[in-house]
Design a protein around this motif. Structure first.
Motif, PDB file in Angstrom:
ATOM      1  N   ASP A 120       0.813  -1.213   0.000  1.00 60.11           N
ATOM      2  CA  ASP A 120       0.000   0.000   0.000  1.00 60.11           C
ATOM      3  C   ASP A 120       0.850   1.268   0.000  1.00 60.11           C
ATOM      4  OD1 ASP A 120      -2.106  -1.759   0.204  1.00 60.11           O
ATOM      5  OD2 ASP A 120      -2.491  -1.344   2.330  1.00 60.11           O
ATOM      6  N   PHE A 121       0.344   2.301  -0.686  1.00 58.37           N
ATOM      7  CA  PHE A 121       0.944   3.628  -0.636  1.00 58.37           C
ATOM      8  C   PHE A 121       0.420   4.451   0.532  1.00 58.37           C
ATOM      9  CE2 PHE A 121       1.634   3.718  -5.531  1.00 58.37           C
ATOM     10  CZ  PHE A 121       2.887   3.141  -5.380  1.00 58.37           C
ATOM     11  N   THR A 190      -3.384   5.679 -10.061  1.00 57.65           N
ATOM     12  CA  THR A 190      -2.243   6.243  -9.333  1.00 57.65           C
ATOM     13  C   THR A 190      -1.078   6.473 -10.275  1.00 57.65           C
ATOM     14  OG1 THR A 190      -0.753   5.871  -7.453  1.00 57.65           O
ATOM     15  CG2 THR A 190      -1.398   3.928  -8.711  1.00 57.65           C
ATOM     16  N   VAL A 191      -0.225   7.432  -9.926  1.00 57.01           N
ATOM     17  CA  VAL A 191       1.052   7.615 -10.614  1.00 57.01           C
ATOM     18  C   VAL A 191       2.213   7.254  -9.700  1.00 57.01           C
ATOM     19  CG1 VAL A 191       0.076   9.433 -12.066  1.00 57.01           C
ATOM     20  CG2 VAL A 191       1.318  10.060  -9.986  1.00 57.01           C
ATOM     21  N   GLY A 192       1.906   6.873  -8.448  1.00 55.17           N
ATOM     22  CA  GLY A 192       2.924   6.540  -7.466  1.00 55.17           C
ATOM     23  C   GLY A 192       2.516   7.075  -6.110  1.00 55.17           C
ATOM     24  N   ARG A 287       3.376   9.848 -15.436  1.00 56.34           N
ATOM     25  CA  ARG A 287       2.740   8.682 -16.045  1.00 56.34           C
ATOM     26  C   ARG A 287       2.288   7.693 -14.976  1.00 56.34           C
ATOM     27  NH1 ARG A 287       2.861   8.496 -21.377  1.00 56.34           N
ATOM     28  NH2 ARG A 287       4.345   9.813 -22.513  1.00 56.34           N
ATOM     29  N   GLY A 288       1.127   7.110 -15.210  1.00 53.26           N
ATOM     30  CA  GLY A 288       0.596   6.123 -14.284  1.00 53.26           C
ATOM     31  C   GLY A 288      -0.448   5.274 -14.974  1.00 53.26           C
ATOM     32  N   PHE A 289      -1.414   4.797 -14.202  1.00 51.16           N
ATOM     33  CA  PHE A 289      -2.455   3.940 -14.769  1.00 51.16           C
ATOM     34  C   PHE A 289      -3.769   4.203 -14.067  1.00 51.16           C
ATOM     35  CE2 PHE A 289      -3.294   1.236 -11.253  1.00 51.16           C
ATOM     36  CZ  PHE A 289      -4.267   0.331 -11.630  1.00 51.16           C
ATOM     37  N   CYS A 290      -4.849   3.779 -14.713  1.00 49.99           N
ATOM     38  CA  CYS A 290      -6.141   3.712 -14.054  1.00 49.99           C
ATOM     39  C   CYS A 290      -6.908   2.520 -14.610  1.00 49.99           C
ATOM     40  CB  CYS A 290      -6.954   4.995 -14.219  1.00 49.99           C
ATOM     41  SG  CYS A 290      -7.715   5.202 -15.851  1.00 49.99           S
ATOM     42  N   ASP A 291      -7.865   2.070 -13.845  1.00 50.79           N
ATOM     43  CA  ASP A 291      -8.863   1.103 -14.307  1.00 50.79           C
ATOM     44  C   ASP A 291     -10.120   1.895 -14.603  1.00 50.79           C
ATOM     45  OD1 ASP A 291     -10.753  -0.860 -14.702  1.00 50.79           O
ATOM     46  OD2 ASP A 291     -10.327  -1.962 -12.872  1.00 50.79           O
TER      47      ASP A 291
END
Length: 326
Positions: A120-121, A190-192, A287-291
């Protein structure tokens, strides 16, 4: 904000079931590893009082090299699913279990094996406000989410993918009336550790429409004052080419998430057809991701899905849909 709720480690484990057919206990995770070129999602939902006790599984992998995998099935709950350290599905072949401070998601299926560790972040947080209406009242009364780092190995169709990427996960338990949902759009990403986000649009069978979202910067939660989620729906009325989400934050700041899927999977359960699309995004120059998760059922239809232009609808290993390559 007063409605932010934090959950402890005990929330990772199976909860004591209440009475009633529609009580459920579930774990969900979605991830993307850009260097490996693979992403996906998994949901394990236990319904101990429905049909003698079932475990509902949603699982999908998408890759840049064209391999896909899907498993969407509801099976009787077994001893292998009822674990002290978490959740199992499909006779224990799919797992979401607590290991120290992390959650491990594991798969042992024909043509596919996976072991991913989720770190977890930020703290386990329930972002749903009391004003969420039927979402809280009928679907996710107890709930938390967090983003994090995902590491491990996936073997798909004989090819090995070394995963080091980003992910988002949630836990929910309580009464879940699937027939109260008409449409939804959920965009967690999230990107981090410096920036995570989520927004949701929820259309209930009572005609209500609720939209809300949040940003987590270095562990600090900021709730959006307004949210706008738009998807580019395909001719099949189910899948989509992309979407844009705008979170309007206090002070006039806007966080814009433009999502372009490179693969998606259809999951069906209790009359709901849900599409989870793995998307690479750029937010605030990072840069990151999403669903980009979407269901579209405004007239409360109940027939099975027969056509999906841009999402995987076939269980097991398959190639990428032709429309998605266009």
């Amino acid at each position: 904000m007063p409605y932010t709720v934090r959950h402890g480690r005990e929330g990772e484990l199976r909860q004591v079931p209440e009475t009633g057919e529609w009580w459920q206990d579930s774990a969900f995770m979605t991830f993307h590893a850009p260097e490996a070129g693979i992403g996906g999602h998994v949901r394990i939902g236990h319904e101990p009082h429905h049909a003698g006790g079932i475990s509902a599984l949603w699982f999908g992998l998408v890759t840049r090299d064209g391999r896909q995998f899907r498993r969407n099935v509801a099976t009787p709950l077994t001893d292998a699913d009822l674990r002290d350290d978490g959740f199992g599905a499909h006779g224990g072949r799919y797992l979401a279990v607590l290991d120290g401070e992390d959650v491990v998601f594991a798969v042992d299926d024909e043509g596919c094996s996976m072991r991913l560790r989720f770190a977890d972040f930020y703290a386990r947080t329930d972002f749903f406000p009391p004003s969420a209406g039927t979402l809280v009242d009928d679907f996710a009364s107890s709930h938390f989410e967090t983003s994090g780092r995902v590491t491990g190995t996936i073997v798909l169709g004989g090819r090995t993918y070394e995963v080091d990427g980003l992910g988002h996960r949630d836990r929910s338990w309580g009464v879940r009336r699937w027939d109260t949902l008409l449409d939804h759009r959920w965009v967690p990403g999230t990107v981090g550790p410096e920036l995570s986000f989520g927004c949701i649009s929820w259309h209930g069978v009572d005609g209500s429409l609720r939209q809300f979202g949040y940003v987590v910067r270095e562990g600090e939660v900021v709730h959006a004052e307004a949210v706008d989620v738009v998807v580019e729906l395909e001719a099949d009325g189910l899948t989509y080419r992309g979407g844009t989400s705008v979170l309007r934050l206090p002070g006039g700041e806007e966080l814009v998430v433009r999502a372009r899927p490179y693969g998606a999977t259809v999951s069906e359960h209790h009359g709901v057809a849900c599409v989870d699309a793995i998307c690479e995004v750029e937010v605030d120059g990072r840069r990151g991701f999403c669903d980009l998760e979407v269901s579209t059922n405004p007239r409360a239809g109940r027939g099975p899905v027969t056509t999906a232009l841009r999402a995987n609808l076939a269980d097991g290993i398959s190639g990428v849909p032709e429309a998605a390559r266009a």
